[in-house]
Design a protein around this motif. Structure first.
Motif, PDB file in Angstrom:
ATOM      1  N   MET A  16       0.837  -1.197   0.000  1.00 50.25           N
ATOM      2  CA  MET A  16       0.000   0.000   0.000  1.00 50.25           C
ATOM      3  C   MET A  16       0.879   1.257   0.000  1.00 50.25           C
ATOM      4  SD  MET A  16      -3.042   0.872   2.663  1.00 50.25           S
ATOM      5  CE  MET A  16      -1.982   1.289   4.046  1.00 50.25           C
ATOM      6  N   VAL A  17       0.477   2.214  -0.792  1.00 51.11           N
ATOM      7  CA  VAL A  17       1.193   3.480  -0.880  1.00 51.11           C
ATOM      8  C   VAL A  17       0.279   4.570  -0.324  1.00 51.11           C
ATOM      9  CG1 VAL A  17       2.333   5.079  -2.465  1.00 51.11           C
ATOM     10  CG2 VAL A  17       2.250   2.653  -3.019  1.00 51.11           C
ATOM     11  N   ASN A  18       0.801   5.424   0.518  1.00 52.59           N
ATOM     12  CA  ASN A  18      -0.009   6.504   1.091  1.00 52.59           C
ATOM     13  C   ASN A  18       0.701   7.826   0.867  1.00 52.59           C
ATOM     14  OD1 ASN A  18      -1.394   8.329   2.602  1.00 52.59           O
ATOM     15  ND2 ASN A  18      -1.354   7.154   4.505  1.00 52.59           N
ATOM     16  N   ASN A  19       0.116   8.685   0.039  1.00 53.59           N
ATOM     17  CA  ASN A  19       0.745   9.989  -0.204  1.00 53.59           C
ATOM     18  C   ASN A  19       0.050  11.096   0.590  1.00 53.59           C
ATOM     19  OD1 ASN A  19      -1.548  10.746  -1.522  1.00 53.59           O
ATOM     20  ND2 ASN A  19      -0.544  11.283  -3.435  1.00 53.59           N
ATOM     21  N   GLN A  20      -0.664  10.742   1.647  1.00 54.08           N
ATOM     22  CA  GLN A  20      -1.388  11.661   2.542  1.00 54.08           C
ATOM     23  C   GLN A  20      -2.786  12.000   2.038  1.00 54.08           C
ATOM     24  OE1 GLN A  20       0.375  12.601   5.435  1.00 54.08           O
ATOM     25  NE2 GLN A  20       1.982  11.302   4.598  1.00 54.08           N
ATOM     26  N   ASN A  21      -2.985  11.991   0.726  1.00 58.34           N
ATOM     27  CA  ASN A  21      -4.292  12.340   0.158  1.00 58.34           C
ATOM     28  C   ASN A  21      -5.102  11.116  -0.226  1.00 58.34           C
ATOM     29  OD1 ASN A  21      -4.069  15.175   0.275  1.00 58.34           O
ATOM     30  ND2 ASN A  21      -2.718  15.129  -1.505  1.00 58.34           N
ATOM     31  N   TYR A  22      -4.410  10.155  -0.776  1.00 60.17           N
ATOM     32  CA  TYR A  22      -5.104   8.937  -1.187  1.00 60.17           C
ATOM     33  C   TYR A  22      -4.180   7.731  -1.097  1.00 60.17           C
ATOM     34  CZ  TYR A  22      -3.124  10.798  -5.560  1.00 60.17           C
ATOM     35  OH  TYR A  22      -2.304  11.345  -6.504  1.00 60.17           O
ATOM     36  N   LEU A  23      -4.799   6.567  -1.033  1.00 55.96           N
ATOM     37  CA  LEU A  23      -4.070   5.311  -0.927  1.00 55.96           C
ATOM     38  C   LEU A  23      -3.997   4.667  -2.304  1.00 55.96           C
ATOM     39  CD1 LEU A  23      -6.118   4.062   2.138  1.00 55.96           C
ATOM     40  CD2 LEU A  23      -3.857   5.131   2.214  1.00 55.96           C
ATOM     41  N   ALA A  24      -2.951   3.890  -2.509  1.00 54.82           N
ATOM     42  CA  ALA A  24      -2.785   3.236  -3.796  1.00 54.82           C
ATOM     43  C   ALA A  24      -2.350   1.793  -3.586  1.00 54.82           C
ATOM     44  CB  ALA A  24      -1.755   3.981  -4.634  1.00 54.82           C
ATOM     45  N   VAL A  25      -2.618   0.980  -4.584  1.00 60.03           N
ATOM     46  CA  VAL A  25      -2.184  -0.411  -4.576  1.00 60.03           C
ATOM     47  C   VAL A  25      -0.871  -0.484  -5.348  1.00 60.03           C
ATOM     48  CG1 VAL A  25      -2.745  -2.713  -5.444  1.00 60.03           C
ATOM     49  CG2 VAL A  25      -4.527  -1.301  -4.403  1.00 60.03           C
ATOM     50  N   GLU A  26       0.146  -1.049  -4.717  1.00 54.17           N
ATOM     51  CA  GLU A  26       1.476  -1.048  -5.317  1.00 54.17           C
ATOM     52  C   GLU A  26       1.508  -1.662  -6.712  1.00 54.17           C
ATOM     53  OE1 GLU A  26       3.929  -1.472  -1.652  1.00 54.17           O
ATOM     54  OE2 GLU A  26       5.276  -2.449  -3.095  1.00 54.17           O
ATOM     55  N   GLU A  27       0.825  -2.769  -6.873  1.00 55.39           N
ATOM     56  CA  GLU A  27       0.834  -3.472  -8.162  1.00 55.39           C
ATOM     57  C   GLU A  27       0.213  -2.606  -9.262  1.00 55.39           C
ATOM     58  OE1 GLU A  27      -0.001  -4.657  -5.287  1.00 55.39           O
ATOM     59  OE2 GLU A  27       1.158  -6.489  -4.951  1.00 55.39           O
ATOM     60  N   PHE A  28      -0.730  -1.760  -8.890  1.00 52.86           N
ATOM     61  CA  PHE A  28      -1.332  -0.845  -9.865  1.00 52.86           C
ATOM     62  C   PHE A  28      -0.384   0.325 -10.151  1.00 52.86           C
ATOM     63  CE2 PHE A  28      -6.219  -1.385 -10.111  1.00 52.86           C
ATOM     64  CZ  PHE A  28      -6.099  -2.760 -10.121  1.00 52.86           C
ATOM     65  N   SER A  29       0.305   0.780  -9.122  1.00 52.11           N
ATOM     66  CA  SER A  29       1.211   1.925  -9.285  1.00 52.11           C
ATOM     67  C   SER A  29       2.351   1.605 -10.240  1.00 52.11           C
ATOM     68  CB  SER A  29       1.778   2.333  -7.930  1.00 52.11           C
ATOM     69  OG  SER A  29       0.729   2.709  -7.065  1.00 52.11           O
ATOM     70  N   ARG A  30       2.674   0.332 -10.370  1.00 55.38           N
ATOM     71  CA  ARG A  30       3.774  -0.066 -11.269  1.00 55.38           C
ATOM     72  C   ARG A  30       3.380  -0.026 -12.735  1.00 55.38           C
ATOM     73  NH1 ARG A  30       4.577  -5.095  -8.467  1.00 55.38           N
ATOM     74  NH2 ARG A  30       5.443  -4.604  -6.441  1.00 55.38           N
ATOM     75  N   ILE A  31       2.087   0.054 -13.029  1.00 54.36           N
ATOM     76  CA  ILE A  31       1.643   0.088 -14.434  1.00 54.36           C
ATOM     77  C   ILE A  31       1.828   1.516 -14.956  1.00 54.36           C
ATOM     78  CG2 ILE A  31      -0.316  -0.250 -15.998  1.00 54.36           C
ATOM     79  CD1 ILE A  31      -1.404  -2.281 -13.909  1.00 54.36           C
ATOM     80  N   PRO A  32       2.710   1.700 -15.950  1.00 51.98           N
ATOM     81  CA  PRO A  32       3.104   3.066 -16.327  1.00 51.98           C
ATOM     82  C   PRO A  32       1.975   3.920 -16.909  1.00 51.98           C
ATOM     83  CG  PRO A  32       4.148   1.418 -17.763  1.00 51.98           C
ATOM     84  CD  PRO A  32       3.471   0.663 -16.667  1.00 51.98           C
ATOM     85  N   TRP A  33       0.977   3.322 -17.518  1.00 50.71           N
ATOM     86  CA  TRP A  33      -0.096   4.113 -18.174  1.00 50.71           C
ATOM     87  C   TRP A  33      -1.301   4.350 -17.277  1.00 50.71           C
ATOM     88  CZ3 TRP A  33      -4.414   0.972 -18.475  1.00 50.71           C
ATOM     89  CH2 TRP A  33      -4.203  -0.407 -18.474  1.00 50.71           C
ATOM     90  N   LEU A  34      -1.188   3.949 -15.998  1.00 51.11           N
ATOM     91  CA  LEU A  34      -2.352   3.988 -15.111  1.00 51.11           C
ATOM     92  C   LEU A  34      -2.184   5.018 -13.989  1.00 51.11           C
ATOM     93  CD1 LEU A  34      -4.977   2.203 -14.697  1.00 51.11           C
ATOM     94  CD2 LEU A  34      -3.640   0.924 -13.028  1.00 51.11           C
ATOM     95  N   VAL A  35      -3.273   5.710 -13.620  1.00 55.88           N
ATOM     96  CA  VAL A  35      -3.310   6.447 -12.345  1.00 55.88           C
ATOM     97  C   VAL A  35      -4.512   5.932 -11.567  1.00 55.88           C
ATOM     98  CG1 VAL A  35      -2.231   8.597 -13.127  1.00 55.88           C
ATOM     99  CG2 VAL A  35      -4.708   8.330 -13.306  1.00 55.88           C
ATOM    100  N   HIS A  36      -4.377   5.916 -10.235  1.00 58.63           N
ATOM    101  CA  HIS A  36      -5.519   5.500  -9.425  1.00 58.63           C
ATOM    102  C   HIS A  36      -5.302   5.955  -7.995  1.00 58.63           C
ATOM    103  CE1 HIS A  36      -2.817   2.544  -7.783  1.00 58.63           C
ATOM    104  NE2 HIS A  36      -3.733   2.184  -6.911  1.00 58.63           N
ATOM    105  N   GLY A  37      -6.355   5.994  -7.229  1.00 63.91           N
ATOM    106  CA  GLY A  37      -6.220   6.293  -5.811  1.00 63.91           C
ATOM    107  C   GLY A  37      -7.535   6.060  -5.083  1.00 63.91           C
ATOM    108  N   PHE A  38      -7.406   5.716  -3.809  1.00 62.91           N
ATOM    109  CA  PHE A  38      -8.563   5.617  -2.921  1.00 62.91           C
ATOM    110  C   PHE A  38      -8.437   6.770  -1.930  1.00 62.91           C
ATOM    111  CE2 PHE A  38      -7.685   1.201  -4.270  1.00 62.91           C
ATOM    112  CZ  PHE A  38      -8.913   0.867  -4.815  1.00 62.91           C
ATOM    113  N   GLY A  39      -9.270   7.781  -2.100  1.00 62.96           N
ATOM    114  CA  GLY A  39      -9.117   9.009  -1.338  1.00 62.96           C
ATOM    115  C   GLY A  39      -9.339   8.840   0.159  1.00 62.96           C
ATOM    116  N   LEU A  40      -8.566   9.621   0.924  1.00 61.39           N
ATOM    117  CA  LEU A  40      -8.781   9.696   2.371  1.00 61.39           C
ATOM    118  C   LEU A  40      -9.790  10.806   2.654  1.00 61.39           C
ATOM    119  CD1 LEU A  40      -5.027   9.410   3.404  1.00 61.39           C
ATOM    120  CD2 LEU A  40      -6.776   7.646   3.728  1.00 61.39           C
ATOM    121  N   ALA A  41     -10.277  10.851   3.893  1.00 66.55           N
ATOM    122  CA  ALA A  41     -11.196  11.921   4.288  1.00 66.55           C
ATOM    123  C   ALA A  41     -10.535  13.270   4.031  1.00 66.55           C
ATOM    124  CB  ALA A  41     -11.574  11.770   5.753  1.00 66.55           C
TER     125      ALA A  41
END
Ligand SMILES: [Zn+2]
Length: 233
Positions: free
Chosen positions: A1-26
């Motif tokens: 899991m990756v946490n940039n303070q604003n949203y969480l990400a799945v590592e395996e998805f973050s490795r895909i170069p053409w993709l952006v995604h996030g699960f937002g925090l409150a």
């Protein structure tokens, strides 16, 4: 899991170069999407979510908000948005055809097998194959915090879900703990044929964590978690 303070990400998805995604925090809202430099060039696509099983395929932002609970796009530059507070956000990625989907998986949509409808739409329209598809299950209310009644239990049964895989006995007769993630995991892996190791899950409970939003914890709060996925230009 990756946490940039604003949203969480799945590592395996973050490795895909053409993709952006996030699960937002409150606190991360639709305005925040525009302020994030990684997302600034994307056009957000929102739905009027209504716990249905309606799936929309989009290749441009619609003129007005369309009713539905799942979005699919093959188009770069769009950011598919699903808003949640206890419901399960589900992302599907067809790595072979560069295609993404965002699904709103509350109990009604989950029981109505919206994840299956979304995947079948991808399969019919874009020849998506289960063994080339990745899935991410975001934060949702977890089973131990999500007691439901007999009518919900019966609805899942009628829809063909195996009760022993998705329910635990509740504290009282006629009450059950519902595991939304397990229900969608079962659908994706056993029914649709995604490989279990290609389904990634953030094991975080919206009800337990103050940095997430929970309708059960704060029924009067209209704010929603912003979950997004898109294809880079
Ligand atoms: Zn919890």
């Amino acid at each position: 899991m990756v946490n940039n303070q604003n949203y969480l990400a799945v590592e395996e998805f973050s490795r895909i170069p053409w993709l952006v995604h996030g699960f937002g925090l409150a606190g991360f809202d639709l305005e925040s999407l525009k302020l994030d430099f990684r997302l600034a060039d994307f056009q957000p696509v929102e739905m009027k979510q209504e716990h249905s099983t309606r799936v929309l395929v989009v290749d441009r932002p619609p003129d007005r908000k369309v009713a539905g609970d799942a979005l699919i796009t093959p188009k770069a530059g769009l950011l598919l948005v699903v808003k949640t507070a206890d419901c399960l956000p589900i992302f599907l990625v067809d790595t072979e055809h560069q295609l993404v989907a965002a699904v709103h998986g509350g109990w009604r949509g989950t029981a109505g097998r919206i994840a299956e409808t979304a995947f079948e739409t991808m399969r019919k329209s874009f020849s998506t194959r289960p063994d080339q598809t990745l899935a991410a299950l975001g934060p949702a209310i977890e089973a131990r915090c999500y007691e439901v009644g007999q009518e919900v239990y019966d609805f899942f049964l009628r829809q063909g879900f195996p009760p022993d895989r998705i329910f635990l006995p509740g504290d009282r007769a006629g009450q059950f703990f519902l595991d939304l993630k397990a229900a969608n995991f079962w659908l994706l892996s056993e029914v649709l044929g995604l490989q279990a190791e290609n389904i990634f899950s953030l094991e975080l409970c919206t009800f337990c964590r103050p940095d997430l939003l929970s309708h059960r914890r704060q029924p009067d709060d209209q704010a929603r978690l912003i979950n997004f996925i898109g294809i880079k230009d």
